[in-house]
Design an enzyme around this catalytic site. Structure first.
Site, short mmCIF file in Angstrom:
data_model
loop_
_atom_site.label_atom_id
_atom_site.label_comp_id
_atom_site.label_asym_id
_atom_site.label_seq_id
_atom_site.Cartn_x
_atom_site.Cartn_y
_atom_site.Cartn_z
N HIS A 49 61.71 -58.41 -38.90
CA HIS A 49 60.51 -59.26 -38.81
C HIS A 49 60.16 -59.84 -40.18
O HIS A 49 59.97 -61.05 -40.33
CB HIS A 49 59.35 -58.41 -38.26
CG HIS A 49 58.03 -59.11 -38.20
ND1 HIS A 49 57.40 -59.40 -37.01
CD2 HIS A 49 57.20 -59.58 -39.17
CE1 HIS A 49 56.26 -60.01 -37.25
NE2 HIS A 49 56.11 -60.12 -38.56
N GLU A 50 60.10 -58.96 -41.18
CA GLU A 50 59.75 -59.42 -42.52
C GLU A 50 60.87 -60.27 -43.13
O GLU A 50 60.60 -61.25 -43.84
CB GLU A 50 59.46 -58.21 -43.43
CG GLU A 50 58.36 -57.29 -42.92
CD GLU A 50 57.03 -57.98 -42.71
OE1 GLU A 50 56.84 -59.09 -43.24
OE2 GLU A 50 56.18 -57.43 -41.99
N HIS A 107 60.53 -63.85 -41.96
CA HIS A 107 59.54 -64.60 -42.74
C HIS A 107 60.16 -65.06 -44.06
O HIS A 107 60.04 -66.24 -44.44
CB HIS A 107 58.33 -63.71 -43.06
CG HIS A 107 57.40 -63.48 -41.92
ND1 HIS A 107 56.87 -64.51 -41.16
CD2 HIS A 107 56.86 -62.33 -41.42
CE1 HIS A 107 56.06 -64.00 -40.25
NE2 HIS A 107 56.04 -62.69 -40.38
#
Length: 266
Positions: free
Chosen positions: A58-59, A62
């Site tokens: 997820h990170e 980004h």
């Protein structure tokens, strides 16, 4: 290309992440084969490790999207190595999400990679950077549920099926919560570039408390019911029943007595 402006060492996968993947693989194997004397412990370790993997991805989503949008600083910060220890707030990104899974079976949105927004031009790019994280949770949920919606469960052991169902629930809850247009969450980050400066200034003071506000609302029975109705509807659309997610959570909490229906369920 922007990747050429980052050092190769800044993009090398961290041994920490490789170790988490190894734990996921070993405990997944133990869950599949029934090798562990206590299957609930194997499920707990498998789901927890896989959940941390999803938080790292997820990170990373980004950061990687920010890199291709113009923020080359993410490389030097270690965000492209998938190392959770490099995040701005490891407590928010890893520790608290795991605690919330244990306490309530909710996929808490992680979130602590610092993007230098001033380096990025174009509102669509800003929105895409915010959307990239929860879209990763959506993709993870689709992968976890593939055996269900492909009707390919023949030969899949019961405990492994339950573990996948619960892991999918975590991904769906994380995606829904992240996409809420609440300050401090990714959903608001998607909308923010399109808001006026006046609105942004008015909303900014509330951003640090957005996640706390959402979880306070989830304690309201009516709102909690609506939220989990949405989650259950999404999971049913992916071929997973309420019984399977319940039994997955029941197995995950290995320190409690298992429900007899789940033990006997096929």
């Amino acid at each position: 290309m922007t990747t050429a402006l980052t050092r190769r060492s800044d993009r090398r996968i961290s041994p920490v992440f490789v170790g988490i993947l190894a734990v996921t693989a070993v405990t997944g194997w133990a869950t599949w084969t029934g090798f562990a004397e206590q299957p609930g412990l194997a499920v707990f370790l498998f789901v927890t490790a896989a959940w941390i993997v999803s938080l790292c991805l997820h990170e990373y989503a980004h950061a990687r999207t920010a890199l291709h949008s113009g923020d080359i600083s993410v490389g030097a910060k270690g965000y492209l190595t998938l190392n959770p220890l490099k995040y701005t707030h490891a407590l928010l990104s890893i520790v608290l999400p795991v605690i919330f899974v244990i306490m309530g079976g909710i996929g808490l949105p992680g979130g602590a990679v610092f993007i230098e927004r001033g380096r990025i031009r174009g509102r669509w790019r800003h929105s895409l950077i915010s959307a990239a994280g929860p879209l990763t949770n959506v993709l993870f949920a689709v992968v976890c549920t593939a055996p269900f919606w492909l009707d390919a469960l023949d030969g899949v052991p019961r405990d492994f099926r339950f573990a996948l169902a619960f892991l999918a629930l975590l991904q769906v809850t994380a995606a829904i919560l992240n996409f809420l247009p609440v300050p401090g969450l990714d959903g608001y980050g998607v909308l923010e570039p399109w808001l006026s400066q006046k609105v942004k200034r008015q909303v900014e003071p509330f951003a640090p408390f957005g996640l706390l506000f959402v979880f306070a609302l989830l304690w309201v029975p009516e709102i909690n019911g609506v939220f989990f109705d949405m989650v259950d509807a999404a999971l049913r659309g992916l071929g997973i029943s309420d019984f399977e997610t319940y039994c997955g959570y029941d197995l995950f909490r290995f320190w409690r007595d298992s429900n007899e229906l789940c033990t006997m369920g096929s």
